[in-house]
Design an enzyme around this catalytic site. Sequence first.
Site, PDB file in Angstrom:
ATOM      1  N   THR A 168      -2.939   0.321  -4.239  1.00 24.50           N
ATOM      2  CA  THR A 168      -3.320   1.568  -3.593  1.00 24.50           C
ATOM      3  C   THR A 168      -4.807   1.673  -3.968  1.00 24.50           C
ATOM      4  O   THR A 168      -5.274   1.512  -5.213  1.00 24.50           O
ATOM      5  CB  THR A 168      -2.396   2.621  -3.902  1.00 24.50           C
ATOM      6  OG1 THR A 168      -2.769   3.894  -3.397  1.00 24.50           O
ATOM      7  CG2 THR A 168      -2.205   2.899  -5.450  1.00 24.50           C
ATOM      8  N   ASP A 212       0.962  -1.323  -0.020  1.00 22.91           N
ATOM      9  CA  ASP A 212       0.015  -0.075  -0.030  1.00 22.91           C
ATOM     10  C   ASP A 212       0.854   1.164  -0.026  1.00 22.91           C
ATOM     11  O   ASP A 212       2.269   1.062   0.554  1.00 22.91           O
ATOM     12  CB  ASP A 212      -0.896   0.077   1.376  1.00 22.91           C
ATOM     13  CG  ASP A 212      -1.720   1.184   1.690  1.00 22.91           C
ATOM     14  OD1 ASP A 212      -2.335   1.699   0.599  1.00 22.91           O
ATOM     15  OD2 ASP A 212      -1.509   1.816   2.618  1.00 22.91           O
TER      16      ASP A 212
END
Length: 272
Positions: free
Chosen positions: A42, A8
């Site tokens: 993401t 992430d």
Amino acid sequence: MIKLVAIDIDGTLVNEEKIMSEKVKATLQKAMKQGTKIVLCTGRPITGILPYVEELGMEKEEDFVISQNGAVITRTDTREIIEEWPMELAGIKEWYKLSKKFKPLFLVMNEEDFNLIVEPEEDVELEPALIAEGKIISMAVDVKTFEQLNSRYVKAVFFGEPNDLDELEAGIPEAMRENYSVVRSQVYLLEIAAKGIDKGTALKQLAQDLGFEREEVMAIGDGNNDYEMIEAAGLGVVMANGTERLKSIADELTLSNIEDGVAHAIEKFVLN
């Protein structure tokens, strides 16, 4: 042996100033040099990922990123979208109708457009906080009516004060919740995607396409929108600054994003 690491960005790869530290950068480049595939995964669109892709040198053949909370997978060297799971326009309209009952702003997004949806003839001045959010992902916010939407959108976004989003989240009809992927990615963001579409879905698809087994995949995250990604990986690592919900399913914990937690995890589980 870990062969693919999904990471992430916000709250994980970068610090609170959205900067990737030199230690994290050097550690990831060392992992890539030894043959480990690094995939940024993401909620951001591709425009908000490319600066980190370029900084890390992740533009070789068969380098990929997962954007929009799993709705898009892109090959970085050619910018070719290899997988995309858009929302139906009818579904976006359903969420737009719901939005009129609550305070948070309603937006739709794809890899090129970030649109605030307003009523015809409505005079809107963009909030500084929304403009700032657009700058973070390198995408200007455009203002459109629902009738002006004429493209494929991969997600809808509610943007607002945390308390107002709490009220909205509590007011989502159960049928709508069951028919879409609904996630609170930040305290000020509630994101909607097509049913079954999330970071975990995309990570499993990409790993399968590349021929990696689940046990060869590691994921690192901090937020509730990382939940399915952490579940999908053979080794799920959660940041010290992660949510309690995410920590509850972690295989391992690492340091926080301001303590180079990504570098710590890579050194421990990939380089060693």
